[in-house]
Design a protein around this motif. Structure first.
Motif, PDB file in Angstrom:
ATOM      1  N   LEU A   1      35.851  32.883  30.156  1.00  0.00           N
ATOM      2  CA  LEU A   1      35.709  33.326  31.542  1.00  0.00           C
ATOM      3  C   LEU A   1      36.919  32.923  32.387  1.00  0.00           C
ATOM      4  O   LEU A   1      37.332  33.662  33.290  1.00  0.00           O
ATOM      5  N   ALA A   2      37.502  31.775  32.095  1.00  0.00           N
ATOM      6  CA  ALA A   2      38.699  31.349  32.830  1.00  0.00           C
ATOM      7  C   ALA A   2      39.844  32.330  32.608  1.00  0.00           C
ATOM      8  O   ALA A   2      40.540  32.718  33.559  1.00  0.00           O
ATOM      9  N   HIS A   3      40.041  32.764  31.382  1.00  0.00           N
ATOM     10  CA  HIS A   3      41.084  33.746  31.098  1.00  0.00           C
ATOM     11  C   HIS A   3      40.726  35.105  31.699  1.00  0.00           C
ATOM     12  O   HIS A   3      41.603  35.818  32.214  1.00  0.00           O
ATOM     13  N   ALA A   4      39.447  35.465  31.647  1.00  0.00           N
ATOM     14  CA  ALA A   4      39.016  36.769  32.160  1.00  0.00           C
ATOM     15  C   ALA A   4      39.218  36.879  33.666  1.00  0.00           C
ATOM     16  O   ALA A   4      39.567  37.946  34.181  1.00  0.00           O
ATOM     17  N   PHE A   5      39.015  35.777  34.390  1.00  0.00           N
ATOM     18  CA  PHE A   5      39.094  35.798  35.854  1.00  0.00           C
ATOM     19  C   PHE A   5      40.415  35.224  36.377  1.00  0.00           C
ATOM     20  O   PHE A   5      40.541  34.977  37.577  1.00  0.00           O
ATOM     21  N   ASN A   6      41.381  35.053  35.507  1.00  0.00           N
ATOM     22  CA  ASN A   6      42.661  34.473  35.905  1.00  0.00           C
ATOM     23  C   ASN A   6      43.351  35.276  37.014  1.00  0.00           C
ATOM     24  O   ASN A   6      44.036  34.724  37.872  1.00  0.00           O
TER      25      ASN A   6
ATOM     26  N   ARG B   1      42.200  33.745  42.858  1.00  0.00           N
ATOM     27  CA  ARG B   1      43.618  33.601  43.200  1.00  0.00           C
ATOM     28  C   ARG B   1      43.789  33.076  44.629  1.00  0.00           C
ATOM     29  O   ARG B   1      44.704  32.301  44.924  1.00  0.00           O
ATOM     30  N   TYR B   2      42.927  33.511  45.520  1.00  0.00           N
ATOM     31  CA  TYR B   2      43.053  33.126  46.921  1.00  0.00           C
ATOM     32  C   TYR B   2      42.689  31.648  47.117  1.00  0.00           C
ATOM     33  O   TYR B   2      43.381  30.927  47.848  1.00  0.00           O
ATOM     34  N   PHE B   3      41.641  31.190  46.459  1.00  0.00           N
ATOM     35  CA  PHE B   3      41.136  29.843  46.730  1.00  0.00           C
ATOM     36  C   PHE B   3      41.719  28.760  45.828  1.00  0.00           C
ATOM     37  O   PHE B   3      41.740  27.588  46.214  1.00  0.00           O
TER      38      PHE B   3
ATOM     39  N   GLU C   1      48.191  27.396  43.118  1.00  0.00           N
ATOM     40  CA  GLU C   1      49.084  28.423  42.579  1.00  0.00           C
ATOM     41  C   GLU C   1      49.385  28.239  41.094  1.00  0.00           C
ATOM     42  O   GLU C   1      49.528  29.210  40.367  1.00  0.00           O
ATOM     43  N   GLU C   2      49.478  27.002  40.633  1.00  0.00           N
ATOM     44  CA  GLU C   2      49.818  26.761  39.237  1.00  0.00           C
ATOM     45  C   GLU C   2      48.699  27.285  38.334  1.00  0.00           C
ATOM     46  O   GLU C   2      47.530  26.991  38.544  1.00  0.00           O
ATOM     47  N   GLU C   3      49.081  28.051  37.319  1.00  0.00           N
ATOM     48  CA  GLU C   3      48.078  28.687  36.466  1.00  0.00           C
ATOM     49  C   GLU C   3      47.164  27.666  35.798  1.00  0.00           C
ATOM     50  O   GLU C   3      45.947  27.881  35.712  1.00  0.00           O
ATOM     51  N   GLN C   4      47.709  26.572  35.329  1.00  0.00           N
ATOM     52  CA  GLN C   4      46.893  25.573  34.658  1.00  0.00           C
ATOM     53  C   GLN C   4      45.820  25.018  35.594  1.00  0.00           C
ATOM     54  O   GLN C   4      44.664  24.826  35.195  1.00  0.00           O
TER      55      GLN C   4
ATOM     56  N   ALA D   1      32.491  19.288  41.511  1.00  0.00           N
ATOM     57  CA  ALA D   1      33.908  18.983  41.261  1.00  0.00           C
ATOM     58  C   ALA D   1      34.835  20.120  41.675  1.00  0.00           C
ATOM     59  O   ALA D   1      36.053  19.930  41.726  1.00  0.00           O
ATOM     60  N   LEU D   2      34.279  21.289  41.964  1.00  0.00           N
ATOM     61  CA  LEU D   2      35.125  22.450  42.241  1.00  0.00           C
ATOM     62  C   LEU D   2      36.093  22.245  43.408  1.00  0.00           C
ATOM     63  O   LEU D   2      37.262  22.630  43.306  1.00  0.00           O
ATOM     64  N   PRO D   3      35.673  21.677  44.545  1.00  0.00           N
ATOM     65  CA  PRO D   3      36.606  21.535  45.675  1.00  0.00           C
ATOM     66  C   PRO D   3      37.895  20.798  45.327  1.00  0.00           C
ATOM     67  O   PRO D   3      38.937  21.061  45.936  1.00  0.00           O
ATOM     68  N   PHE D   4      37.863  19.903  44.346  1.00  0.00           N
ATOM     69  CA  PHE D   4      39.058  19.156  43.972  1.00  0.00           C
ATOM     70  C   PHE D   4      40.104  20.046  43.290  1.00  0.00           C
ATOM     71  O   PHE D   4      41.260  19.660  43.159  1.00  0.00           O
ATOM     72  N   HIS D   5      39.680  21.229  42.858  1.00  0.00           N
ATOM     73  CA  HIS D   5      40.583  22.155  42.177  1.00  0.00           C
ATOM     74  C   HIS D   5      41.066  23.286  43.090  1.00  0.00           C
ATOM     75  O   HIS D   5      41.795  24.167  42.641  1.00  0.00           O
ATOM     76  N   LEU D   6      40.652  23.277  44.351  1.00  0.00           N
ATOM     77  CA  LEU D   6      40.963  24.379  45.252  1.00  0.00           C
ATOM     78  C   LEU D   6      42.067  23.995  46.239  1.00  0.00           C
ATOM     79  O   LEU D   6      42.401  22.820  46.411  1.00  0.00           O
ATOM     80  N   ARG D   7      42.614  25.010  46.893  1.00  0.00           N
ATOM     81  CA  ARG D   7      43.626  24.761  47.926  1.00  0.00           C
ATOM     82  C   ARG D   7      42.961  24.130  49.141  1.00  0.00           C
ATOM     83  O   ARG D   7      42.042  24.708  49.726  1.00  0.00           O
ATOM     84  N   LEU D   8      43.445  22.985  49.529  1.00  0.00           N
ATOM     85  CA  LEU D   8      42.853  22.266  50.652  1.00  0.00           C
ATOM     86  C   LEU D   8      42.911  23.096  51.924  1.00  0.00           C
ATOM     87  O   LEU D   8      41.977  23.087  52.729  1.00  0.00           O
ATOM     88  N   SER D   9      43.982  23.854  52.107  1.00  0.00           N
ATOM     89  CA  SER D   9      44.168  24.623  53.335  1.00  0.00           C
ATOM     90  C   SER D   9      43.162  25.763  53.477  1.00  0.00           C
ATOM     91  O   SER D   9      42.974  26.296  54.578  1.00  0.00           O
TER      92      SER D   9
END
Length: 222
Positions: free
Chosen positions: A20-25, A31-33, A36-39, A95-103
């Motif tokens: 699913l991670a590859h499918a929704f890459n 992409r918005y949330f 930027e780094e793919e990893q 844990a999701l918020p730690f992986h998102l753009r803070l802005s």
């Protein structure tokens, strides 16, 4: 390609979240949330997907392909929407918020609330809800997504129940229209930064002619 559909097992959650991670890459919302780094983006999608998989495994309505996991379809059965946010958080979504753009993090609760409100308004009656459908990029455009839709589409027809989903891509709209889904609404969200289509499929004997992309002012790709 010779493929068979089977239910996902608990032992396959890690592999399924990777698919699913590859499918929704390239999904516009992720992409918005996400960062930027793919990893980092992949980690965010895996976090989200694992929580959804763990949550939905209770209902035993997650479908994949035998042998290699080429794609994943996560269904929520009638009467089980809206989802239990507390349970989702406890299953790893915390844990999701730690992986998102803070802005952009502050925009997420409002967006999710809006999408849930659309869902409640669009289809208050009992229905099957397609929570996620993703196909590995290696196997896209080979009929995997269509195949994974079939078990619940057939069951919904037998039960006389509708199906519902959201998608943020024109390609998704076209895929679902081929299987009898109609556009319920087409919305610009976050002041035009994101696009959302909600779609509904009536049981087979109640199907009407599906709306086309052109009638909804969605340009076709050339």
């Amino acid at each position: 390609m010779n493929m068979e559909v089977t239910r996902l097992q608990h032992s396959q959650i890690e592999s399924a979240s990777e698919v699913l991670a590859h499918a929704f890459n390239h999904d516009p919302t992720f992409r918005y949330f996400t960062k930027e780094e793919e990893q980092k983006r992949m980690k965010a999608i895996k976090c989200y997907a694992k929580a959804k998989l763990r949550y939905s495994l209770l209902y035993n309505q997650i479908y994949t392909t035998t042998n290699d996991l080429k794609g994943i379809a996560i269904w929520i059965p009638p009467g089980k929407f809206p989802l239990n946010d507390i349970r989702l958080l406890s299953l790893g979504l915390y844990a999701l918020p730690f992986h998102l753009r803070l802005s952009r993090l502050a925009e997420l609760p409002s967006l999710l609330s809006t999408i849930e409100q659309y869902h409640k308004q669009d289809l208050p009656a009992p229905h099957w809800y397609l929570s996620m459908l993703g196909v590995s990029p290696t196997y896209q455009r080979q009929g995997v997504g269509s195949l994974l839709l079939q078990p619940i589409i057939k069951q919904a027809d037998n039960e006389g129940l509708p199906c519902y989903l959201e998608t943020s891509t024109e390609g998704g709209v076209r895929l679902y229209q081929r299987h009898g889904f109609e556009i319920v609404r087409s919305e610009s969200l976050l002041t035009g930064k994101l696009k959302l289509w909600t779609m509904k499929r009536e049981p087979l004997n109640e199907l009407r002619k599906p709306l086309t992309l052109e009638t909804n002012n969605i340009p076709s790709k050339r």
